[in-house]
Motif scaffolding. Structure first.
Motif, PDB file in Angstrom:
ATOM      1  N   LEU A 297       0.958  -1.176  -0.022  1.00  0.00           N
ATOM      2  CA  LEU A 297       0.055   0.232  -0.233  1.00  0.00           C
ATOM      3  C   LEU A 297       0.882   1.075   0.135  1.00  0.00           C
ATOM      4  CD1 LEU A 297      -2.741   1.126   0.065  1.00  0.00           C
ATOM      5  CD2 LEU A 297      -2.623   1.024   2.799  1.00  0.00           C
ATOM      6  N   ALA A 299       3.981   1.571  -1.196  1.00  0.00           N
ATOM      7  CA  ALA A 299       4.311   1.846  -2.574  1.00  0.00           C
ATOM      8  C   ALA A 299       3.451   2.206  -3.511  1.00  0.00           C
ATOM      9  CB  ALA A 299       4.907   0.573  -3.156  1.00  0.00           C
ATOM     10  N   LEU A 300       2.253   2.039  -3.519  1.00  0.00           N
ATOM     11  CA  LEU A 300       1.020   2.312  -4.163  1.00  0.00           C
ATOM     12  C   LEU A 300       0.672   4.034  -4.044  1.00  0.00           C
ATOM     13  CD1 LEU A 300      -1.236  -0.681  -4.308  1.00  0.00           C
ATOM     14  CD2 LEU A 300      -0.012   0.251  -6.325  1.00  0.00           C
ATOM     15  N   LEU A 301       0.614   4.228  -2.752  1.00  0.00           N
ATOM     16  CA  LEU A 301       0.064   5.737  -2.520  1.00  0.00           C
ATOM     17  C   LEU A 301       1.186   6.589  -2.802  1.00  0.00           C
ATOM     18  CD1 LEU A 301      -1.646   5.044   1.076  1.00  0.00           C
ATOM     19  CD2 LEU A 301      -2.568   5.278  -1.011  1.00  0.00           C
TER      20      LEU A 301
END
Lengths: 416, 416
Positions: A297, A299-301
């Motif tokens: 998460l 790394a995605l945000l």
């Protein structure tokens, strides 16, 4: 007179700390920024130079790479850089190793958030007793000044509690610390600081009610409050660092922390949590890889630092305090308003990093001057708040006080 | 008369295929279930034995481990098991390797979903032309019967189109295939089949309008329809396998697919998609691990097979067809209702797996009997629908037809 500052950590807060140290390097001396990833330090230095913030250009501003989890490496770095003041704004996992290195070398230690064990979430209160306060005696023996939680909240809000106790109240009934970000970053969803640390906050709510620890559910108790400048915002009872020292050091019946969340934020947070994306526990993926969903998460945000250029609006953080003075009831709201775009204009940062990053630099100046060089471990409310608040008034974080503010009407909060 | 069935894949659909094959093993012969993970096959065999579903106990039911991406391994398995019919219900990535092995060994091939390249999502239409149909000639040369997409949708809905064209209509204007799951699994969120394949469906919407491919956005066009038995449900224009063969084989102006979604599902899906969790593209995690977020999401979500015991409610899948017969306008709704709890009672599965798993077994019986052993590659609408629909009537998936049903009122759909 202490000098030379080592900044550990090159995230959003480290960025602000570096700018403000540079702007005060006539007092603070040489500045080294160290992080696992040296490029991140160098990017900050570029920002400082771009803004022409190096007040005394004969002083050094430079970077180093360091593994802050490794005590000998940090000790070596402190020695190499001849730093007498360490401002630790790295991930909350490194607090104890950096503190140990400071105790070993006899230099000043500061941080802005409580220590965390990566494998443990929301431990039993008071949190400071689990890690930090176990080193209290050794700091005193070595004459080491260690200031815990000297960001905004914890940090400035603690100083306001001390000020309230000294100047505004004879008895305090309740302190409600309210933190609302009424700004907008324009992304679908983002956290304003490290998502890993951010989401770990939202598991349990430990709060201090009638001089006892009370456990509540996350986002379960909501109050609407009419804030100065930013207006009406909903805030939710939330667990937070400062309650764990204030409950011990401030004579008040109840001390609570409330954080503002919008509906969209809560919806996304609820989906992510229910799906299991905010879990720090390693998960076995079909292909044999093991990874904590929270790291995915993160790394995605969006990188919190990347939000700064387009952030608009303001934050309001304040203490609503209720008690008596001269046998009469008194209510005050003591607060700060911080504008995202103004922060970006000044130091290329957003207000969340700004409010957390300026206070430790003010503290460093007070230590360099000698005012706060207390030679033992303290939480902020144990220090004289006045020079700190005065300094912040001129460093971008002015304190305002409203007598008879809009009443903060919390419901009765019972333990689960 | 062909016999001995090799089932490739031990997921939810493979589970149902194994049960139904066992219940018809007097016709189908020995049954082997093969998967990368042999334990999953053995768990299915246990379920079949627990339910006493082996009709002819002199016939074998056994498991093998296989890498279905490796053609020589599949060829060897077909030879070793003396299988003359392969029912491929593995992940959609293995279709072409399993088909190649069937062509090599001259045995019957069936699947229930279109082939997918792991690295490509929602390729250009018609999808079957990208992989399957390229092997059409070789199937004919070798006399290999290959039935593509013989699940429910694609599968039974294609047979209904053929039936409508033969018996109900002289001209067809529109076919709207409506798929709604009005059941409840009691979990916060789950997909009813492999989340990886499930979410890959929801990127683009390719639909067949006025004899042309039209591209639309996902979940952008909604129609409420009053279904028989399950009542009023919202359905959304969605891309789906069967349109890609029906557009070629059925003489109709427009053929569209609509899937039912509730508000909660769409909210969660929207959050996950906006955050980036449904992406199949590898993501670099801070720690140096690379993983596709969709694989993490798959690992977090409930195993679709685990939903079965507590699933309640029904599915309704049907074709709303509009055209003319004897120069008069005609509208029919041809459909099936399937009950989750009844499926679980019969074969320890839920209705989504059940509706997809029963049809290939009916097809296997028709092939074993010779009715459908056409010795070339076909999509389901190219076969005689009647024996198939009759067989399904007695295998748990009865077809119902309503003349003059509630009108399905789609808006005008234009290309983006």
């Amino acid at each position: 007179m202490k000098k030379n500052v080592l900044i550990v950590g090159a995230g959003g807060v480290g960025h602000v700390v570096a700018h403000k140290c540079a702007m005060n390097n006539d007092v603070l001396g040489d500045i080294c920024i160290a992080s696992r990833t040296q490029q991140k330090c160098d990017a900050i230095i570029e920002s400082v130079l771009r803004k022409n913030h190096l007040k005394d250009t004969t002083k050094k501003l430079y970077s180093r790479s360091v593994d802050a989890m490794d005590i000998p490496s940090v000790i070596q770095l402190i020695k190499d850089t001849k730093s007498e003041i360490v401002i630790n704004v790295g991930q909350a996992y490194v607090n104890m190793t950096v503190l140990e290195a400071c105790i070993e070398t006899g230099v000043v230690y500061m941080d802005t958030a409580i220590h965390e064990d990566p494998d443990k979430v929301c431990e039993n209160p008071p949190w400071y007793a689990n890690y930090e306060w176990k080193r209290k005696e050794r700091c005193a023996e070595k004459g080491v000044t260690a200031i815990l939680g000297i960001g905004f909240d914890p940090g400035v809000v603690n100083a306001w509690c001390a000020l309230a106790q000294k100047d505004y109240f004879d008895t305090i009934d309740t302190i409600d610390i309210l933190d609302v970000n009424a700004g907008s970053h324009g992304k679908f969803f983002a956290t304003n600081f490290d998502p890993e640390i951010n989401f770990r906050e939202f598991r349990k709510v430990w709060t201090w009610i009638d001089r006892k620890w009370v456990l509540q559910k996350v986002h379960a108790i909501k109050v609407d409050y009419d804030f100065p400048v930013v207006g009406n915002c909903p805030v939710y009872l939330t667990g937070h660092d400062e309650l764990h020292s204030l409950s011990k050091n401030i004579d008040a019946n109840s001390i609570r922390f409330w954080m503002g969340f919008g509906e969209h934020y809560l919806n996304v947070f609820s989906v992510l949590t229910n799906i299991g994306m905010t879990s720090e526990k390693p998960l076995k993926i079909a292909e044999g890889v093991e990874i904590a969903p929270l790291k995915v998460l993160k790394a995605l945000l969006p990188d919190p630092a990347s939000l700064a250029p387009n952030y608009i609006g303001k934050t309001c953080i304040g203490n609503f305090i209720k008690g008596t003075k001269d046998n009469k009831p008194r209510e005050i709201f003591i607060y700060n308003i911080c504008d995202h775009a103004e922060c970006y204009h000044e130091v290329e940062s957003q207000a969340i990093s700004y409010t957390a990053g300026v206070p430790p630099v003010a503290a460093a100046i007070l230590i360099a001057r000698g005012d706060w060089d207390v030679k033992h471990m303290v939480n902020v409310e144990e220090l004289d708040p006045k020079p700190f608040i005065e300094l912040l008034d001129n460093m971008g974080l002015p304190t305002e006080v409203i007598e008879k503010p809009a009443t903060f009407a919390a419901p009765v909060i019972e333990s689960l």
